[in-house]
Design a protein around this motif. Structure first.
Motif, PDB file in Angstrom:
ATOM      1  N   ARG A 121       9.563  -8.329   1.044  1.00 31.07           N
ATOM      2  CA  ARG A 121       9.528  -7.218   0.083  1.00 31.07           C
ATOM      3  C   ARG A 121       8.085  -6.709  -0.094  1.00 31.07           C
ATOM      4  N   LYS A 129      -2.477  -6.297   2.143  1.00 31.92           N
ATOM      5  CA  LYS A 129      -3.685  -5.485   1.930  1.00 31.92           C
ATOM      6  C   LYS A 129      -4.663  -5.644   3.094  1.00 31.92           C
ATOM      7  N   PRO A 161      -9.593  -1.309  -4.727  1.00 30.31           N
ATOM      8  CA  PRO A 161      -9.873  -1.537  -6.144  1.00 30.31           C
ATOM      9  C   PRO A 161     -10.044  -3.027  -6.429  1.00 30.31           C
ATOM     10  N   GLY A 162     -10.842  -3.296  -7.464  1.00 28.76           N
ATOM     11  CA  GLY A 162     -10.841  -4.634  -8.044  1.00 28.76           C
ATOM     12  C   GLY A 162      -9.717  -4.708  -9.059  1.00 28.76           C
ATOM     13  N   GLY A 219       0.275  -0.667 -14.360  1.00 29.48           N
ATOM     14  CA  GLY A 219       1.552  -1.348 -14.516  1.00 29.48           C
ATOM     15  C   GLY A 219       1.605  -2.674 -13.766  1.00 29.48           C
ATOM     16  N   LEU A 220       0.852  -2.724 -12.641  1.00 26.05           N
ATOM     17  CA  LEU A 220       0.901  -3.893 -11.759  1.00 26.05           C
ATOM     18  C   LEU A 220       0.447  -5.175 -12.459  1.00 26.05           C
ATOM     19  N   GLY A 252       4.015   7.696 -10.113  1.00 27.43           N
ATOM     20  CA  GLY A 252       4.593   7.617 -11.459  1.00 27.43           C
ATOM     21  C   GLY A 252       3.772   6.798 -12.429  1.00 27.43           C
ATOM     22  N   VAL A 261      11.835   8.624  -4.681  1.00 33.77           N
ATOM     23  CA  VAL A 261      12.059   8.144  -3.318  1.00 33.77           C
ATOM     24  C   VAL A 261      11.454   6.759  -3.151  1.00 33.77           C
ATOM     25  N   ASP A 262      12.156   5.947  -2.381  1.00 31.39           N
ATOM     26  CA  ASP A 262      11.670   4.606  -2.050  1.00 31.39           C
ATOM     27  C   ASP A 262      10.864   4.718  -0.752  1.00 31.39           C
ATOM     28  N   VAL A 263       9.605   4.327  -0.780  1.00 33.83           N
ATOM     29  CA  VAL A 263       8.743   4.506   0.407  1.00 33.83           C
ATOM     30  C   VAL A 263       9.164   3.631   1.586  1.00 33.83           C
ATOM     31  N   THR A 264      10.053   2.685   1.362  1.00 29.36           N
ATOM     32  CA  THR A 264      10.512   1.854   2.479  1.00 29.36           C
ATOM     33  C   THR A 264      11.704   2.488   3.207  1.00 29.36           C
ATOM     34  N   ILE A 323      -2.723   3.951 -10.776  1.00 25.75           N
ATOM     35  CA  ILE A 323      -3.714   4.563  -9.881  1.00 25.75           C
ATOM     36  C   ILE A 323      -3.150   5.835  -9.231  1.00 25.75           C
ATOM     37  N   ALA A 383       1.740   3.440  -3.462  1.00 30.21           N
ATOM     38  CA  ALA A 383       2.881   2.672  -3.995  1.00 30.21           C
ATOM     39  C   ALA A 383       2.706   1.197  -3.654  1.00 30.21           C
ATOM     40  N   ASN A 438      10.728   5.415  -8.982  1.00 31.45           N
ATOM     41  CA  ASN A 438      11.292   5.722 -10.309  1.00 31.45           C
ATOM     42  C   ASN A 438      11.148   7.183 -10.688  1.00 31.45           C
ATOM     43  N   GLY A 488       3.545   6.278  -5.282  1.00 32.82           N
ATOM     44  CA  GLY A 488       3.257   5.470  -6.473  1.00 32.82           C
ATOM     45  C   GLY A 488       2.728   6.345  -7.600  1.00 32.82           C
ATOM     46  N   VAL A 491      -7.778  -3.518 -12.167  1.00 33.60           N
ATOM     47  CA  VAL A 491      -7.651  -2.229 -12.852  1.00 33.60           C
ATOM     48  C   VAL A 491      -6.466  -2.290 -13.803  1.00 33.60           C
TER      49      VAL A 491
END
Ligand SMILES: NC(=O)c1ccc[n+]([C@@H]2O[C@H](COP(=O)([O-])OP(=O)(O)OC[C@H]3O[C@@H](n4cnc5c(N)ncnc54)[C@H](O)[C@@H]3O)[C@@H](O)[C@H]2O)c1
Length: 257
Positions: free
Chosen positions: A99, A148, A174-175, A180-181, A10, A55-58, A13, A81, A34, A8, A177
């Motif tokens: 997903r 999580k 994290p609380g 992008g999310l 890119g 790379v896609d972590v999945t 965090i 990610a 990405n 993650g 933040v």
């Protein structure tokens, strides 16, 4: 040169973690679906060393291939990610549920299973998993909360399993933040103000607030710390169950003597 693997990387965090860890002298391996060109450039502008992998972590095979091409032995792994679907249980489709679990939990497993053997061969290291206060509390978005919660449980479970290999593993929760999310939700002024009001420290977190916690857990200062979670949320979950009821209760008892 030792390598710190960050997923993650890119954005948000993960990107802040890359900048912090690069400043400690590690070569950072930046993994993101990405790519992470902006992060690589930012690390290099500050004199750090970085390698970037789209790379896609999945994708277990693709992650294995990246791990075989790291710029050095991995001594740090930061699993960051993540994706979110803001839906309650009965609103979620099976595809959406899968997903979110796939990226946020199975993706962490895929990085762990590929990086741990190389980390153990290098003499050990430190793993930091980005969890969330959503894993500790009811947050309303079931698939995300479940993923999580899984990260928190997996982290605890692995502490004993990895200790003989000289590997510590911890998480940071994290609380809220800026990243992008939640760029979309926090750009809504009503939501932003209500969120800030729910945080005792009265500000929304920045990615670097989380990266500082990650840097601590990844580094020698946390040499005796494994299997635990560090909440970095401005105090949000310390008060979330009471909200204004806490003030009401206090003034009631003050009035009544
Ligand atoms: N922002 C918050 O308020 C907050 C709170 C608690 C936890 N978190 C967690 O922090 C972590 C980082 O998120 P962020 O807030 O920086 O959001 P972000 O959207 O800025 O960064 C997430 C990154 O993950 C990447 N990514 C998504 N799916 C991927 C995949 N399949 N393979 C590889 N990369 C993928 C994205 O491209 C993006 O760059 C996530 O695990 C998130 O759940 C964020």
């Amino acid at each position: 040169m030792d390598c710190a693997v960050i997923t993650g990387a890119g954005s948000g965090i993960g990107r802040a973690c890359a900048l912090r860890l690069a400043a400690t002298g590690a070569t950072v391996a930046l993994l993101d679906v990405n790519g992470a060109a902006g992060t690589r450039q930012a690390v290099e502008e500050k004199g750090g060393k970085a390698a970037e992998f789209a790379v896609d972590v999945t994708d277990d095979d693709a992650v294995a291939s990246v791990v075989s091409r790291l710029p050095g032995p991995p001594r740090v792994l930061v699993n960051a990610a993540g994706v979110i679907v803001r839906k309650k249980l009965l609103e979620s489709t099976v595809e959406e549920w899968r997903r979110v679990l796939d990226v946020n939990l199975t993706g962490y497993f895929i990085l762990l299973r590929n990086v741990i053997p190389a980390m153990a061969a290098a003499g050990g290291g430190s793993i930091v998993q980005i969890a969330s206060i959503a894993g500790h509390t009811g947050y309303g978005f079931s698939s995300y909360t479940a993923a999580k919660g899984g990260v928190l449980a997996l982290t605890r479970q692995l502490a004993a399993e990895l200790a003989p290999q000289g590997i510590r593993i911890n998480s940071v929760s994290p609380g809220v933040v800026h990243s992008g999310l939640n760029r979309d939700t926090l750009s809504n002024e009503t939501i932003r103000a209500a969120t800030q009001d729910a945080i005792p420290l009265r500000r929304i977190g920045e990615p670097d607030d989380i990266a500082r916690a990650v840097e601590f857990l990844a580094g020698p200062g946390a040499g005796f710390v494994t299997g635990t979670d560090l909440v970095a949320d401005g105090g949000m979950i310390s008060t979330i169950h009471w909200g204004n009821a806490g003030d009401e209760l206090h003034s009631f008892h003050t009035r009544e003597g």
